[in-house]
Design a protein around this motif. Sequence first.
Motif, PDB file in Angstrom:
ATOM      1  N   GLU A 239       0.126   9.183   2.647  1.00 16.97           N
ATOM      2  CA  GLU A 239       0.421   7.752   2.684  1.00 16.97           C
ATOM      3  C   GLU A 239       1.006   7.345   4.037  1.00 16.97           C
ATOM      4  O   GLU A 239       0.633   6.319   4.600  1.00 16.97           O
ATOM      5  CB  GLU A 239       1.396   7.358   1.566  1.00 16.97           C
ATOM      6  CG  GLU A 239       1.676   5.859   1.575  1.00 16.97           C
ATOM      7  CD  GLU A 239       2.712   5.408   0.560  1.00 16.97           C
ATOM      8  OE1 GLU A 239       2.689   4.218   0.208  1.00 16.97           O
ATOM      9  OE2 GLU A 239       3.551   6.230   0.138  1.00 16.97           O
ATOM     10  N   ASN A 240       1.885   8.165   4.577  1.00 19.43           N
ATOM     11  CA  ASN A 240       2.497   7.835   5.862  1.00 19.43           C
ATOM     12  C   ASN A 240       1.485   7.839   7.004  1.00 19.43           C
ATOM     13  O   ASN A 240       1.511   6.972   7.877  1.00 19.43           O
ATOM     14  CB  ASN A 240       3.653   8.789   6.169  1.00 19.43           C
ATOM     15  CG  ASN A 240       4.873   8.504   5.324  1.00 19.43           C
ATOM     16  OD1 ASN A 240       5.058   7.386   4.847  1.00 19.43           O
ATOM     17  ND2 ASN A 240       5.702   9.504   5.120  1.00 19.43           N
TER      18      ASN A 240
ATOM     19  N   LEU B 232      -0.571   4.806   6.584  1.00 22.38           N
ATOM     20  CA  LEU B 232       0.223   3.645   6.998  1.00 22.38           C
ATOM     21  C   LEU B 232       0.173   3.493   8.522  1.00 22.38           C
ATOM     22  O   LEU B 232       0.006   2.381   9.028  1.00 22.38           O
ATOM     23  CB  LEU B 232       1.666   3.790   6.528  1.00 22.38           C
ATOM     24  CG  LEU B 232       2.597   2.621   6.873  1.00 22.38           C
ATOM     25  CD1 LEU B 232       2.157   1.353   6.143  1.00 22.38           C
ATOM     26  CD2 LEU B 232       4.021   2.962   6.523  1.00 22.38           C
TER      27      LEU B 232
ATOM     28  N   TYR C 100      -3.131   2.136   9.396  1.00 20.24           N
ATOM     29  CA  TYR C 100      -3.162   0.725   9.010  1.00 20.24           C
ATOM     30  C   TYR C 100      -2.509  -0.138  10.090  1.00 20.24           C
ATOM     31  O   TYR C 100      -3.031  -1.191  10.471  1.00 20.24           O
ATOM     32  CB  TYR C 100      -2.457   0.532   7.657  1.00 20.24           C
ATOM     33  CG  TYR C 100      -2.407  -0.914   7.223  1.00 20.24           C
ATOM     34  CD1 TYR C 100      -3.529  -1.521   6.664  1.00 20.24           C
ATOM     35  CD2 TYR C 100      -1.250  -1.667   7.369  1.00 20.24           C
ATOM     36  CE1 TYR C 100      -3.502  -2.859   6.267  1.00 20.24           C
ATOM     37  CE2 TYR C 100      -1.205  -2.994   6.977  1.00 20.24           C
ATOM     38  CZ  TYR C 100      -2.336  -3.586   6.430  1.00 20.24           C
ATOM     39  OH  TYR C 100      -2.306  -4.903   6.045  1.00 20.24           O
ATOM     40  N   ILE C 101      -1.370   0.309  10.606  1.00 14.83           N
ATOM     41  CA  ILE C 101      -0.664  -0.448  11.645  1.00 14.83           C
ATOM     42  C   ILE C 101      -1.526  -0.549  12.900  1.00 14.83           C
ATOM     43  O   ILE C 101      -1.684  -1.634  13.464  1.00 14.83           O
ATOM     44  CB  ILE C 101       0.709   0.195  11.954  1.00 14.83           C
ATOM     45  CG1 ILE C 101       1.641   0.031  10.747  1.00 14.83           C
ATOM     46  CG2 ILE C 101       1.326  -0.420  13.212  1.00 14.83           C
ATOM     47  CD1 ILE C 101       2.914   0.858  10.816  1.00 14.83           C
TER      48      ILE C 101
ATOM     49  N   PHE D 185      10.348   3.489   7.722  1.00 11.62           N
ATOM     50  CA  PHE D 185       9.237   4.141   7.046  1.00 11.62           C
ATOM     51  C   PHE D 185       9.307   5.664   7.177  1.00 11.62           C
ATOM     52  O   PHE D 185       9.139   6.383   6.206  1.00 11.62           O
ATOM     53  CB  PHE D 185       7.887   3.672   7.610  1.00 11.62           C
ATOM     54  CG  PHE D 185       7.522   2.270   7.220  1.00 11.62           C
ATOM     55  CD1 PHE D 185       7.607   1.824   5.910  1.00 11.62           C
ATOM     56  CD2 PHE D 185       7.074   1.374   8.175  1.00 11.62           C
ATOM     57  CE1 PHE D 185       7.258   0.535   5.557  1.00 11.62           C
ATOM     58  CE2 PHE D 185       6.715   0.083   7.838  1.00 11.62           C
ATOM     59  CZ  PHE D 185       6.815  -0.339   6.526  1.00 11.62           C
TER      60      PHE D 185
ATOM     61  N   LYS E  67      -7.344   3.331   2.015  1.00 10.14           N
ATOM     62  CA  LYS E  67      -6.299   2.319   2.186  1.00 10.14           C
ATOM     63  C   LYS E  67      -5.551   2.045   0.878  1.00 10.14           C
ATOM     64  O   LYS E  67      -4.357   1.771   0.879  1.00 10.14           O
ATOM     65  CB  LYS E  67      -6.914   1.019   2.711  1.00 10.14           C
ATOM     66  CG  LYS E  67      -5.907  -0.071   2.963  1.00 10.14           C
ATOM     67  CD  LYS E  67      -6.580  -1.328   3.463  1.00 10.14           C
ATOM     68  CE  LYS E  67      -5.619  -2.484   3.491  1.00 10.14           C
ATOM     69  NZ  LYS E  67      -6.284  -3.750   3.719  1.00 10.14           N
TER      70      LYS E  67
ATOM     71  N   ILE F 149      -1.994   3.416   0.123  1.00  7.15           N
ATOM     72  CA  ILE F 149      -0.772   2.887   0.728  1.00  7.15           C
ATOM     73  C   ILE F 149      -0.173   1.895  -0.256  1.00  7.15           C
ATOM     74  O   ILE F 149      -0.875   1.022  -0.770  1.00  7.15           O
ATOM     75  CB  ILE F 149      -1.071   2.159   2.065  1.00  7.15           C
ATOM     76  CG1 ILE F 149      -1.855   3.050   3.018  1.00  7.15           C
ATOM     77  CG2 ILE F 149       0.231   1.693   2.710  1.00  7.15           C
ATOM     78  CD1 ILE F 149      -2.371   2.311   4.247  1.00  7.15           C
ATOM     79  N   SER F 150       1.110   2.029  -0.511  1.00  8.93           N
ATOM     80  CA  SER F 150       1.742   1.135  -1.490  1.00  8.93           C
ATOM     81  C   SER F 150       1.669  -0.312  -1.016  1.00  8.93           C
ATOM     82  O   SER F 150       1.764  -0.598   0.177  1.00  8.93           O
ATOM     83  CB  SER F 150       3.200   1.543  -1.730  1.00  8.93           C
ATOM     84  OG  SER F 150       3.994   1.185  -0.629  1.00  8.93           O
TER      85      SER F 150
ATOM     86  N   LYS G 137       4.648  -1.492   1.093  1.00 12.21           N
ATOM     87  CA  LYS G 137       4.634  -1.104   2.511  1.00 12.21           C
ATOM     88  C   LYS G 137       3.650  -1.960   3.302  1.00 12.21           C
ATOM     89  O   LYS G 137       3.936  -2.357   4.432  1.00 12.21           O
ATOM     90  CB  LYS G 137       4.304   0.383   2.670  1.00 12.21           C
ATOM     91  CG  LYS G 137       5.455   1.285   2.291  1.00 12.21           C
ATOM     92  CD  LYS G 137       5.152   2.740   2.565  1.00 12.21           C
ATOM     93  CE  LYS G 137       6.341   3.610   2.185  1.00 12.21           C
ATOM     94  NZ  LYS G 137       6.074   5.030   2.417  1.00 12.21           N
ATOM     95  N   ILE G 138       2.514  -2.239   2.731  1.00 13.57           N
ATOM     96  CA  ILE G 138       1.534  -3.103   3.403  1.00 13.57           C
ATOM     97  C   ILE G 138       2.133  -4.485   3.633  1.00 13.57           C
ATOM     98  O   ILE G 138       1.991  -5.069   4.705  1.00 13.57           O
ATOM     99  CB  ILE G 138       0.213  -3.178   2.614  1.00 13.57           C
ATOM    100  CG1 ILE G 138      -0.555  -1.871   2.797  1.00 13.57           C
ATOM    101  CG2 ILE G 138      -0.625  -4.373   3.048  1.00 13.57           C
ATOM    102  CD1 ILE G 138      -1.874  -1.796   2.083  1.00 13.57           C
TER     103      ILE G 138
ATOM    104  N   VAL H  87       4.665  -4.314   6.506  1.00 14.29           N
ATOM    105  CA  VAL H  87       3.965  -4.222   7.796  1.00 14.29           C
ATOM    106  C   VAL H  87       3.360  -5.568   8.169  1.00 14.29           C
ATOM    107  O   VAL H  87       3.505  -6.042   9.299  1.00 14.29           O
ATOM    108  CB  VAL H  87       2.874  -3.127   7.771  1.00 14.29           C
ATOM    109  CG1 VAL H  87       1.952  -3.225   8.975  1.00 14.29           C
ATOM    110  CG2 VAL H  87       3.510  -1.746   7.703  1.00 14.29           C
TER     111      VAL H  87
END
Length: 175
Positions: A10-11, A14, A17-18, A40, A84, A87-88, A91-92, A95
């Motif tokens: 997940e990290n 993430l 994703y960023i 995070f 994707k 990812i919780s 958290k999305i 971000v």
Amino acid sequence: MFEDTLELAENKLLLLYIFDKIKFPVSNNQITEIILENNFINYFTLQQYLTELLSSKFLRYTSESGSHRFLITEKGVKVLSLFKNRISDSKIQIVDDYLNKEIDSIKKEVTVTADYTIEQNNNFIVNLKALENDSILIDIKINVASNKQAKNLCEKWKSNSSELYGKIMHMLIED
């Protein structure tokens, strides 16, 4: 053990994703600031993840005016699109909110650079640069006599580059 693997995945997702959301190259300092400000991942784990994402070719380095910046690769985008959903949502949301608020500041750091190097006889060469859509607007090198002057020029450029650019252009173009 299984939970640790899920958290690791997940990290890393993430991070991808960023990078995907930002859409332009960012420095290690910038990604570190984003991650640490939102609590995070700790610094050392983040650096390990970035190294692993680079070695697996999900991220790549790009060098702009001598500074390394991270950029997501096509492979990274593909993996993100497949996973994707791991990812919780919280958290999305964090971000997305953070980037909506800070994206202009992050972009400014990327498009406006100021640094200096020491030359012979304790002279300093200050390099001030501004980019827009990967095109150089201005790139100035100035020789100054002291470290203090070099730092001062860099700070002024970073905090006020658009006004300074406008004044320089006006002085050069004015009849």
